[in-house]
Each structure stands twice: as structure tokens, then as C-alpha cells.
Design a protein around this motif. Structure first.
Motif, PDB file in Angstrom:
ATOM      1  N   GLY A  88       0.788  -1.220   0.000  1.00 22.80           N
ATOM      2  CA  GLY A  88       0.000   0.000   0.000  1.00 22.80           C
ATOM      3  C   GLY A  88       0.823   1.273   0.000  1.00 22.80           C
ATOM      4  O   GLY A  88       0.333   2.331   0.382  1.00 22.80           O
TER       5      GLY A  88
ATOM      6  N   PHE B 102       3.225   1.919   1.935  1.00 26.84           N
ATOM      7  CA  PHE B 102       3.506   2.229   3.334  1.00 26.84           C
ATOM      8  C   PHE B 102       4.978   2.002   3.646  1.00 26.84           C
ATOM      9  O   PHE B 102       5.480   0.893   3.535  1.00 26.84           O
ATOM     10  CB  PHE B 102       2.614   1.367   4.227  1.00 26.84           C
ATOM     11  CG  PHE B 102       2.947   1.417   5.691  1.00 26.84           C
ATOM     12  CD1 PHE B 102       3.152   2.627   6.332  1.00 26.84           C
ATOM     13  CD2 PHE B 102       3.041   0.244   6.426  1.00 26.84           C
ATOM     14  CE1 PHE B 102       3.452   2.670   7.686  1.00 26.84           C
ATOM     15  CE2 PHE B 102       3.324   0.279   7.776  1.00 26.84           C
ATOM     16  CZ  PHE B 102       3.532   1.493   8.396  1.00 26.84           C
TER      17      PHE B 102
ATOM     18  N   PHE C 210      -2.395   6.208  10.481  1.00 27.07           N
ATOM     19  CA  PHE C 210      -2.512   6.113   9.026  1.00 27.07           C
ATOM     20  C   PHE C 210      -3.349   7.223   8.407  1.00 27.07           C
ATOM     21  O   PHE C 210      -3.326   7.401   7.194  1.00 27.07           O
ATOM     22  CB  PHE C 210      -3.110   4.763   8.630  1.00 27.07           C
ATOM     23  CG  PHE C 210      -2.193   3.595   8.842  1.00 27.07           C
ATOM     24  CD1 PHE C 210      -1.148   3.348   7.979  1.00 27.07           C
ATOM     25  CD2 PHE C 210      -2.379   2.743   9.920  1.00 27.07           C
ATOM     26  CE1 PHE C 210      -0.291   2.278   8.169  1.00 27.07           C
ATOM     27  CE2 PHE C 210      -1.537   1.664  10.127  1.00 27.07           C
ATOM     28  CZ  PHE C 210      -0.482   1.426   9.253  1.00 27.07           C
TER      29      PHE C 210
ATOM     30  N   GLN D 215      -2.946   4.177  -4.802  1.00 25.80           N
ATOM     31  CA  GLN D 215      -3.218   2.892  -4.179  1.00 25.80           C
ATOM     32  C   GLN D 215      -4.170   3.072  -3.000  1.00 25.80           C
ATOM     33  O   GLN D 215      -4.306   4.165  -2.457  1.00 25.80           O
ATOM     34  CB  GLN D 215      -1.919   2.248  -3.665  1.00 25.80           C
ATOM     35  CG  GLN D 215      -0.909   1.932  -4.749  1.00 25.80           C
ATOM     36  CD  GLN D 215       0.305   1.194  -4.196  1.00 25.80           C
ATOM     37  OE1 GLN D 215       0.312   0.765  -3.055  1.00 25.80           O
ATOM     38  NE2 GLN D 215       1.330   1.058  -5.016  1.00 25.80           N
ATOM     39  N   THR D 216      -4.806   1.984  -2.594  1.00 28.71           N
ATOM     40  CA  THR D 216      -5.648   1.981  -1.406  1.00 28.71           C
ATOM     41  C   THR D 216      -4.991   1.123  -0.343  1.00 28.71           C
ATOM     42  O   THR D 216      -4.607  -0.017  -0.607  1.00 28.71           O
ATOM     43  CB  THR D 216      -7.046   1.422  -1.716  1.00 28.71           C
ATOM     44  OG1 THR D 216      -7.692   2.260  -2.679  1.00 28.71           O
ATOM     45  CG2 THR D 216      -7.900   1.377  -0.457  1.00 28.71           C
ATOM     46  N   LEU D 217      -4.829   1.666   0.850  1.00 28.37           N
ATOM     47  CA  LEU D 217      -4.232   0.934   1.958  1.00 28.37           C
ATOM     48  C   LEU D 217      -5.340   0.335   2.813  1.00 28.37           C
ATOM     49  O   LEU D 217      -6.207   1.044   3.319  1.00 28.37           O
ATOM     50  CB  LEU D 217      -3.369   1.868   2.813  1.00 28.37           C
ATOM     51  CG  LEU D 217      -2.670   1.232   4.008  1.00 28.37           C
ATOM     52  CD1 LEU D 217      -1.601   0.253   3.538  1.00 28.37           C
ATOM     53  CD2 LEU D 217      -2.055   2.294   4.911  1.00 28.37           C
ATOM     54  N   THR D 218      -5.324  -0.995   2.956  1.00 23.56           N
ATOM     55  CA  THR D 218      -6.310  -1.690   3.780  1.00 23.56           C
ATOM     56  C   THR D 218      -5.657  -2.087   5.095  1.00 23.56           C
ATOM     57  O   THR D 218      -4.620  -2.764   5.106  1.00 23.56           O
ATOM     58  CB  THR D 218      -6.853  -2.941   3.072  1.00 23.56           C
ATOM     59  OG1 THR D 218      -7.462  -2.552   1.836  1.00 23.56           O
ATOM     60  CG2 THR D 218      -7.878  -3.658   3.936  1.00 23.56           C
ATOM     61  N   VAL D 219      -6.253  -1.647   6.203  1.00 25.69           N
ATOM     62  CA  VAL D 219      -5.703  -1.873   7.534  1.00 25.69           C
ATOM     63  C   VAL D 219      -6.701  -2.677   8.363  1.00 25.69           C
ATOM     64  O   VAL D 219      -7.840  -2.250   8.558  1.00 25.69           O
ATOM     65  CB  VAL D 219      -5.400  -0.534   8.240  1.00 25.69           C
ATOM     66  CG1 VAL D 219      -4.826  -0.787   9.638  1.00 25.69           C
ATOM     67  CG2 VAL D 219      -4.428   0.304   7.412  1.00 25.69           C
TER      68      VAL D 219
ATOM     69  N   HIS E 162      -3.391  -5.095   3.977  1.00 23.40           N
ATOM     70  CA  HIS E 162      -1.973  -4.810   3.766  1.00 23.40           C
ATOM     71  C   HIS E 162      -1.194  -4.908   5.069  1.00 23.40           C
ATOM     72  O   HIS E 162      -0.080  -5.440   5.112  1.00 23.40           O
ATOM     73  CB  HIS E 162      -1.801  -3.401   3.180  1.00 23.40           C
ATOM     74  CG  HIS E 162      -2.288  -3.255   1.782  1.00 23.40           C
ATOM     75  ND1 HIS E 162      -3.411  -2.541   1.449  1.00 23.40           N
ATOM     76  CD2 HIS E 162      -1.807  -3.755   0.617  1.00 23.40           C
ATOM     77  CE1 HIS E 162      -3.595  -2.587   0.139  1.00 23.40           C
ATOM     78  NE2 HIS E 162      -2.644  -3.324  -0.389  1.00 23.40           N
TER      79      HIS E 162
ATOM     80  N   MET F 231      -7.766   5.502   4.823  1.00 27.86           N
ATOM     81  CA  MET F 231      -7.544   4.075   4.609  1.00 27.86           C
ATOM     82  C   MET F 231      -8.871   3.313   4.656  1.00 27.86           C
ATOM     83  O   MET F 231      -9.891   3.819   5.111  1.00 27.86           O
ATOM     84  CB  MET F 231      -6.626   3.538   5.709  1.00 27.86           C
ATOM     85  CG  MET F 231      -7.225   3.687   7.077  1.00 27.86           C
ATOM     86  SD  MET F 231      -6.184   3.137   8.409  1.00 27.86           S
ATOM     87  CE  MET F 231      -7.061   3.846   9.813  1.00 27.86           C
TER      88      MET F 231
ATOM     89  N   ARG G 168      -3.080   7.552  -1.572  1.00 29.63           N
ATOM     90  CA  ARG G 168      -4.388   7.074  -2.009  1.00 29.63           C
ATOM     91  C   ARG G 168      -4.709   7.456  -3.449  1.00 29.63           C
ATOM     92  O   ARG G 168      -5.587   6.850  -4.069  1.00 29.63           O
ATOM     93  CB  ARG G 168      -5.466   7.634  -1.059  1.00 29.63           C
ATOM     94  CG  ARG G 168      -6.793   6.924  -1.162  1.00 29.63           C
ATOM     95  CD  ARG G 168      -7.669   7.231   0.044  1.00 29.63           C
ATOM     96  NE  ARG G 168      -7.979   8.647   0.161  1.00 29.63           N
ATOM     97  CZ  ARG G 168      -7.513   9.458   1.099  1.00 29.63           C
ATOM     98  NH1 ARG G 168      -6.655   8.989   1.996  1.00 29.63           N
ATOM     99  NH2 ARG G 168      -7.860  10.729   1.148  1.00 29.63           N
TER     100      ARG G 168
END
Length: 320
Positions: free
Chosen positions: A88, A90, A152, A131-135, A177, A156, A128
């Protein structure tokens, strides 16, 4: 009379940290100072409308810089080498180094913690774009979720895991992620960190950040959490290691800390402990050494195993 920062100087100050969170350095051209009007100290009190006009001008300049930063982040993520781009977009070490530098460079009047929270949103929003960060998060919803948002940002995608063990499975199988878990989750699998001693779902997971990274705001819950990811954290310049330690049954935290110090570990702090099938287990934070100390000799001491299960940037303090 107190001098007023010129718009050109403001543009330069804002532009300096633009590339600090990118996966690799991207040259950023300096702002065109000739196009920025100078804000000279007025001869006397200015009319409110004039002050508001100056604020609007600065807001427009900041808007342009933020979109320039977002475009650079997207370009950097697109050009990242396959297999080297972290989940992501990160990069916990780069993020920490940037926020530390902002705290050092800040001369006010905005407090450094406020700027750090602003930049947290800037970093998240910039990533974002591409990309999309999934937490995933596990633990008390009123603690784990706010810890994740503070670190974050609000952009997210968050998913709740029923238990810390379920969270580790989600990260290992790419359902998320990264994951945020409380040190004390109030669950039967509270000592989730012992699962990091072995691969989870065939993947090695590591702790890459300690939360909160910023000093808690007044009135906020003071709790400790960690970010778990399928990669090791990049260095920030000031880092700690997280150790899972196995010791003889009945070993106290004080005795375990002393034994670790005797091996050569420095800055030892026991964060959690509990019984294991074969003795006593400890979760320990320690300074990151240039060279790892030798492994313990179970035949001649109380320690059976010392394993690194993570590493992360030292969180900011209230005085930074």
C-alpha cells in the motif's frame, strides 16, 4: 516588530519535505519565488478584508503544492521496482523520519504535534491517489481503531478482525496490507506476538511500528499498539527492536532484563510476559544495535531463546 514570513519562503518551507515519504527520491523543482507576492509588514493595522485576501492567496499556494506532492507520490509508486514496493505504499521508516524532521524544523506558531497530524493526512491522501491501503485492526474498538486512524489517517480502508490471531491470518493472506493490534487486546490470544516466531500462513510477519507514534492528545486513551506487516520496517535513523524471549519457568521480568543486558542488549524494557508450554515468555523492546548480541546458552543461564520479531522507529515525544 515581529517579521512576517514571505509567501516565497512559505512555499520553499512546504516544498522541502515533499519527497520524504516517496518510495525513492524524486527531484522536486523549487517554487517560483518570482510569482509569489511578498507579504511585507504593514505600516499599520490592516483591514480584515485585506488579511482575509492574504490568507486566501496562501491557501491557493498550499493547494498547488499539495497536488504537486500527490502527483509526485503517484509517479514514484508507478515507477517502484516490482517486489520492492511495500504494501500500500507504506514505508514506516520514511514516515517517521519525515515527521521527526518537521518537528525539528518547526519554528511555530503551529505546534509540532498539530503539523505531524496534518502531514499524516497529507501522506495518506497522496498515496491514495495511486493505491488503497487496507488496515485490519483487533482489540477494543474504542482503542485499536483510533490508534490506526491516528497513525494512518482517515483515508484508509479499515476492516475489523475478531481476534489478534485472525488479524495475523488476514495480513498473511493479503486480506489486509497491514494490521493494528493492541499490546493487551483483552482476548485469549493476547500474546499474539508469539505467533511471529514462526511463519503465519507460510509468510514471515513482523512488527514495523509502535503506536501511538505521536504523543497522545489530552484526554485521549493512553494505550500501546503495534503495526504488523509482511515485511521489515525500513530504517528511520532512530530505531528499536522488538524481541520475543523464552526463559525458564518462574523467571521474573527483572531477571530476564538483567540476563539480556549481560548478553549485550541495551535499553531493555519488558512490555509483556506470560507462561508458555515450556517456561516463561517475554516481549521486550531494546535499542537496535549495530551487531546483534550472541544467542543465549540455555545450559548456563535462564534464557532459552531471544528472537527478533520486529523493529520500528522510536515514537515522538512531547518535547520534540
Amino acid at each position: 516588530m515581529r517579521s512576517i514570513l514571505s509567501a516565497a519562503a512559505l512555499l520553499t518551507a512546504l516544498a522541502l519535505p515533499v519527497s520524504a515519504q516517496e518510495p525513492f527520491p524524486v527531484p522536486v523543482p523549487p517554487p517560483d519565488a518570482s510569482s509569489a507576492p511578498e507579504l511585507t509588514p504593514p505600516a499599520g493595522p490592516r483591514p480584515p478584508a485585506e488579511i482575509q485576501g492574504a490568507i486566501d492567496t496562501v491557501d491557493s499556494q498550499i493547494l498547488g503544492l499539495l497536488n504537486q506532492r500527490a502527483a509526485l507520490t503517484a509517479e514514484a509508486l508507478q515507477r517502484a521496482e516490482p517486489g520492492k514496493a511495500q504494501a500500500g505504499g507504506f514505508q514506516p521508516g520514511r514516515r517517521a523520519a519525515l515527521l521527526r524532521r518537521l518537528a525539528v524544523d518547526n519554528r511555530g506558531p503551529l505546534p509540532s504535534t498539530a503539523l505531524a497530524r496534518i502531514w499524516t493526512e497529507i501522506i495518506g491522501a497522496s498515496i491514495r491517489v495511486e493505491q488503497t491501503l487496507t488496515v485490519a485492526f483487533a482489540g477494543h474498538e474504542t482503542i485499536a481503531a483510533p490508534l490506526a486512524v491516528e497513525y494512518f489517517g482517515t483515508g484508509m480502508t479499515m476492516v475489523r478482525a475478531r481476534t489478534p490471531d485472525a488479524l495475523l491470518e488476514m495480513v498473511a493472506t493479503d486480506q489486509a496490507h497491514v494490521g493494528v493490534v493492541e499490546l493487551d487486546s483483552g482476548d485469549d490470544s493476547a500474546r499474539w506476538w508469539r505467533r511471529l516466531l514462526e511463519p503465519v500462513g507460510g509468510r514471515t510477519l513482523r512488527v514495523v511500528a509502535r503506536l501511538p507514534f505521536l504523543p497522545p492528545a489530552p484526554g485521549h486513551v493512553r494505550a500501546t499498539g503495534f503495526v504488523v506487516a509482511p515485511f521489515e520496517a525500513d530504517p528511520s535513523g532512530r530505531d528499536k527492536l522488538l524481541l520475543a524471549v523464552d526463559a525458564d519457568s518462574g523467571t521474573t521480568a527483572k531477571a530476564a532484563g538483567a540476563a539480556l543486558s549481560a548478553l549485550g542488549w541495551r535499553g531493555v524494557s519488558v512490555l509483556e510476559q506470560g507462561d508458555t508450554d515450556s517456561g516463561r515468555g517475554f516481549l521486550v523492546e531494546a535499542d537496535k544495535p549495530d551487531t546483534l548480541p550472541p544467542a543465549p546458552d540455555p545450559a548456563s543461564g535462564i534464557l532459552d531463546r531471544v528472537a527478533v520479531v520486529g523493529g520500528y522507529a522510536v515514537p515522538l515525544t512531547a518535547v520534540e
